[in-house]
Design a protein around this motif. Sequence first.
Motif, short mmCIF file in Angstrom:
data_model
loop_
_atom_site.label_atom_id
_atom_site.label_comp_id
_atom_site.label_asym_id
_atom_site.label_seq_id
_atom_site.Cartn_x
_atom_site.Cartn_y
_atom_site.Cartn_z
N SER A 66 7.23 -0.20 -5.10
CA SER A 66 6.91 -1.63 -5.15
C SER A 66 5.62 -1.91 -5.92
O SER A 66 5.39 -3.04 -6.35
N GLN A 67 4.77 -0.89 -6.07
CA GLN A 67 3.47 -1.04 -6.73
C GLN A 67 2.55 -2.01 -6.00
O GLN A 67 1.72 -2.68 -6.61
N HIS A 94 -2.06 -10.14 -6.87
CA HIS A 94 -1.85 -11.40 -6.15
C HIS A 94 -0.56 -12.08 -6.60
O HIS A 94 0.23 -12.54 -5.78
N VAL A 95 -0.37 -12.16 -7.91
CA VAL A 95 0.85 -12.79 -8.46
C VAL A 95 2.09 -12.00 -8.05
O VAL A 95 3.11 -12.58 -7.66
N TRP A 96 2.01 -10.68 -8.14
CA TRP A 96 3.14 -9.81 -7.79
C TRP A 96 3.56 -10.02 -6.34
O TRP A 96 4.74 -10.14 -6.04
N ALA A 133 7.82 -16.21 1.07
CA ALA A 133 7.21 -17.23 1.92
C ALA A 133 6.03 -16.67 2.69
O ALA A 133 4.97 -17.30 2.77
N PHE A 134 6.19 -15.47 3.24
CA PHE A 134 5.09 -14.87 4.01
C PHE A 134 3.88 -14.65 3.11
O PHE A 134 2.74 -14.94 3.50
N ALA A 135 4.11 -14.16 1.89
CA ALA A 135 3.00 -13.91 0.96
C ALA A 135 2.30 -15.20 0.56
O ALA A 135 1.07 -15.28 0.54
N ARG A 175 5.28 -13.29 -5.58
CA ARG A 175 6.66 -13.34 -6.07
C ARG A 175 7.62 -12.67 -5.08
O ARG A 175 8.81 -12.59 -5.33
N GLY A 176 7.08 -12.18 -3.97
CA GLY A 176 7.92 -11.57 -2.94
C GLY A 176 8.30 -10.14 -3.23
O GLY A 176 9.35 -9.67 -2.77
N LYS A 177 7.47 -9.41 -3.99
CA LYS A 177 7.81 -8.06 -4.40
C LYS A 177 7.35 -6.98 -3.42
O LYS A 177 7.70 -5.81 -3.62
#
Length: 441
Positions: free
Chosen positions: A251-252, A282-284, A398-400, A287-289
């Motif tokens: 997932s990195q 933060h962006v990653w 959503a959680f992120a 995005r739910g990754k």
Amino acid sequence: MVVISVKKPLSFSISLFTVSLLALIWFSPSSPFSRISVSTLSAKSKIDIWSVRRLVEWRPCKWWLNGDVTALPAESNGYIRVDCYGGLNQMRRDFCDGVGIARLLNATLVLPKFEVAAYWDESSGFADVFDVDYFIQQMNSFVKIVKELPVEIASKEPFPVDCSKRKGQFDYVESVLPSLLEHHYISFTPAMSQRRDRYPLHAKAALCQACYSALRLTRALEKKGSELLQAIPKPFLSLHLRFEPDMVGYSQCEYTGLSPESMEAVEAARGDRKPWTGEAAHVWRNRGKCPLTPNETAFILQALSIPTNTNIYLAAGDGLMELGGLTSVYTNIFTKANLLSGEDFSSMHGNSKAALDYYVSINSDSYVATYFGNMDKMVAAMRAFKGLFKTLLLSRRAFAEFTSRGLKGKELTEALWKAHRDDFVMGRGSALPDCFCEFRL
């Protein structure tokens, strides 16, 4: 004969108490991945997620179920073998795609090759997992299938065709059909991102029939699955939790608060794939990754008013990390390992274990997934096929997003409730639209 002994669920030591609101939730200001302090929700604070009235359900399309499709041509264009790789559910997905492609090209299907993979602790083939005779019977009039090749072809290896960039009807007709006509026997692995919506109905119907009607486990596996199902206290929720070292490494994503053992396992699994840092991280994550931790999963389940005394079957592979974050809150946890006898469990290969998780999950009272992977897509669709709609995908995005905005406590709980309620009401993630049609209630 399979012997099943029911052992005590994990972690019985927690004492349960009832409060009307969530207690304050603490986050480290330095990282959104810090461990959450989870407290027990009152069962009376709101209705649980399963009690919400749905507006949309996904049901098998009538054009497929009614069998009103183009008849099979009298002559076949040749033979196709689908070569399948990865875990059981990935191979199942590839094979279903291969069935649709075989019908599209008017080819005769040979039983697939399940690639032996040491990584998956696997050596079983298609016939070790699925009932071959039942499959052939159910696919009659959808696609031609043979157990054995004609003598003049049986001694030859199939001509391999690269289908990594073939996704739609015309890709296969223009690029793969000529090889089939020339060599009469070809093999391929379907591309992961198929455009099934571009298939004609008769090819889509063959794919749907294969995936949801014809692929049945062997009698031995179904018997074992049935006994496992009976051993789980009812009612129960099947939870597909994904937080293994390879999953986290791939997932990195960067996590803090993990045990030294977990961190070491993740670093070993990462290899050259380094985690994102700074704004990119933060962006990653938003995005739910990033996979949900067991602790985060427990928090979301409580936000959905799923009682902490719920019987939960953990449909997961070996190597789950930080499981205490879940079992310290939800104490009635059951697994294959503590329901099957030790000798029986240790003798099973990866495909058999995955098949049992699949069988239990499609027959559970409710199903929750933390990652919408191959198994989750198959289970969600099969549950819809069986008319079981208590199925939910937990939203990592959503959680992120909510935690990155600084939401905590009751505010975070309410935001998670609303996001998942809307998904459940609209039937999002409950079935794959290739074979299922939207039904407004």
